[in-house]
Design a protein around this motif. Structure first.
Motif: not given
Lengths: 250, 351
Positions: A46, A49, A51, A71, A75, A80, B242, B245-249
């Protein structure tokens, strides 16, 4: 070198979870992260990337500093797959299409839909396209999650225990697929895995974590009886059977 | 068949659901315009368009029934879309526009206005014994307290990085605090003031004119536009924070803004029409069973379904024991509770 983690630190409620963790990964390389529960493995993923925001240290992806990237740009470079995720009432196609989110402005384009179509085909998930993900078996669902991460067209894939809920056939199938796609597309994979023999079969490199730190890292040579005793507090025999390293608990 | 073609057809079919709902709303509006205690009917309406001028009928159609129908459409939409966004953001099937304690805060505000600022009184001769003699003070107080409650909840939730649990728990706590405060001021109030205050808390669409409808519509539209533009972001939340977030949000920012806009739309509606339960809870639930949890379709369809349900309830409220007009909140709860239980039981079956 595609990913460089440089003395990454993270603490949670003043408890140190990651203590100066450093390693590098090359293009197309598969790396297994090993260690007992609570060693900091999931936190490490985490922090890579963003998070979770690391307290110190730095992550570089192709010389870009991850902590300084927005972010949405991260992505596009890092996919992830978490250990746990909600199962909502959404079709397989929609779930994978979500992986295109970093690229979607107003709505999904034909290109996005084509990319999803190809990935579904590759993972032989095509026949489930319009099935709801809450109706899938564990193995199919795990594949959908990986498909979503691949739809991001990332350079690095972070997988948190992707095989823990799978049967033997699916474990091997999913890991072989990941390895194949890593080779084909030059994606680097960091995977947390508990089954040491599965890790030996799958990974090019191993990172063993103990008490928030890296205990040892390298090729198959780091998987030794002594290292496993130190990291897991379990006595094992490491043997060679048909030229393959096998870990047997005694 | 190729997966992409199948998928495009499947998406296309969902658009028909939206069109069908719009059609139902349109038909229902005409029926509602036609029904009521007075003799004004659609014939007068046709007459109006032909230039025949029946003043009484026109007054009833254009000044009483139409604003009421529009209020039902707008308020139904506001409550339903708020519920839809709350359920998505908090990943809680019981979340509703009132989860943040807005209904309790608005009721407290109205009580403050009616009792402490003396905005309510009684009238002995007419059938509506209770009147609110200064509705604006009541509206403003209800609105101010709703927004105040929202800010407190957000401040509290911020300490916990907008975790879903923190939001729900602060909302519940604040809600009961406001209820306690309401009870306290009612305890020391005059009978007629309590009557007026209780009367206010029954949601009722008869209080609004075109001006209020316009204000509600503006607030609802602003929120709707934001929600719809972020439909993909909300879909990522369906997986987990999570993953989102990992998708850019930016999950925290999204949740903060969503809560603010939900509160803005809900508080505006509640301040004008009082508390109307169940619409915001049940409309998104019904649509989720039909179009799935994909917010691309859930946002527009549950908005329209909210309008349909509130308009239907209000039409029943006006006609069931005509000429007496029941508060619509009673009808929505009567219809909503069994429907909700039915959905729950069916859900169990499926699981």
């Amino acid at each position: 070198m595609i990913l460089r983690v440089d003395s990454l630190c993270f603490s949670y409620n003043s408890k140190m979870v990651l203590d100066k963790v450093s390693f590098t990964i090359d293009r197309g390389e598969c790396v297994a992260v090993l260690g007992v529960n609570g060693a900091g493995k999931s936190t490490l993923l985490k922090c890579i990337n963003k998070i979770l925001m690391p307290d110190g240290g730095c992550v570089y992806i192709e010389d870009k500093v991850v902590s300084k990237m927005p972010q949405i740009e991260i992505a596009k470079d890092i996919g992830y797959v978490p250990q746990r995720t909600n199962v909502s009432r959404m079709t397989v196609f929609d779930a994978v299409l979500l992986g295109r989110k970093p690229y979607i402005r107003l709505d999904a384009t034909d290109k996005d839909i084509d990319i999803v179509k190809d990935i579904l085909k590759h993972l032989s998930l095509e026949k489930y396209s319009l099935k709801y993900i809450d109706e899938l078996s564990g193995g199919e669902f795990q594949k959908v999650l990986i498909a979503r991460a691949l739809a991001q067209q990332p350079k690095v894939l972070l997988l948190d225990e992707p095989t823990s809920s799978l049967d033997l056939k699916n474990q091997i199938e999913v890991l072989d697929f990941i390895k194949k796609i890593a080779r084909e597309r030059g994606i680097s994979v960091v995977v947390i895995i508990h089954d040491l023999n599965l890790a030996l079969r799958f990974a090019d490199k191993f990172i063993m974590m103990k008490d928030s730190k890296i205990y040892s890292a390298g090729g198959q040579e780091v998987i030794t009886e002594e290292a496993i005793r130190d990291v897991y507090s379990v006595d094992v025999k490491v043997e060679n059977i048909r030229n393959k390293k096998i870990v047997i608990p005694v | 068949m190729q997966a992409d073609i199948m998928y495009k057809r499947y998406v296309g079919r969902k658009k028909y659901v939206f069109i069908a709902l719009l059609l139902i709303l349109f038909i229902l509006s005409f029926v509602a315009l036609n029904l009521g205690a007075s003799r004004a009917t659609l014939i007068n309406l046709i007459g109006f368009f032909r230039g025949i001028d029946d003043q009484d009928a026109n007054l009833i159609l254009w000044r009483i029934r139409l604003p009421r129908i529009l209020a039902a459409i707008v308020a139904g939409a506001a409550l339903s879309i708020s519920g839809c966004i709350m359920q998505n953001n908090l990943k809680n099937p019981l979340a509703s526009p009132f989860t943040l304690g807005i209904s309790n805060a608005a009721a407290f505000g109205a009580n403050v206005a009616i009792i402490l600022l003396d905005a309510g009184s009684t009238q002995s001769s007419t059938k509506d014994a209770v009147i609110i003699n200064n509705p604006y003070i009541v509206n403003i107080c209800a609105f101010v307290f709703s927004i105040f409650a929202t800010f407190i909840v957000i401040k509290l939730a911020k300490l916990k990085f907008f975790s879903k649990e923190a939001i729900v728990l602060s909302g519940v706590a604040l809600g009961s605090l406001f209820t306690a405060a309401t009870t306290l001021i009612q305890y020391f109030a005059q009978d007629y003031q309590v009557a007026a205050a209780v009367f206010w808390t029954f949601g009722d669409l008869g209080r609004v004119s075109y001006k209020e409808v316009l204000i509600m519509a503006t607030a609802t539209l602003i929120s709707y536009v934001y929600f719809y533009l972020h439909r993909w972001d909300y879909n990522t939340l369906e997986a987990s924070d999570d993953v989102a977030k990992s998708l850019g949000v930016d999950v925290e920012k999204l949740r903060l803004r969503s809560l603010l806009l939900v509160s803005f739309a809900t508080a505006t509606a509640v301040s004008f029409i009082g508390v109307i339960g169940f619409i915001g809870l049940i409309a998104p639930h019904i649509m989720r069973r039909i179009v799935g949890s994909d917010l691309r379709f859930l946002i527009p369809t549950s908005t329209i379904l909210g309008s349909v349900l509130l308009l239907l309830s209000d039409t029943i409220a006006r006609t069931i024991i005509s000429p007496i007009v029941l508060p619509v909140g009673v009808i929505t709860s009567f219809l909503g509770a069994p429907l909700f239980l039915y959905l729950l039981i069916k859900e169990e079956d499926r699981g």
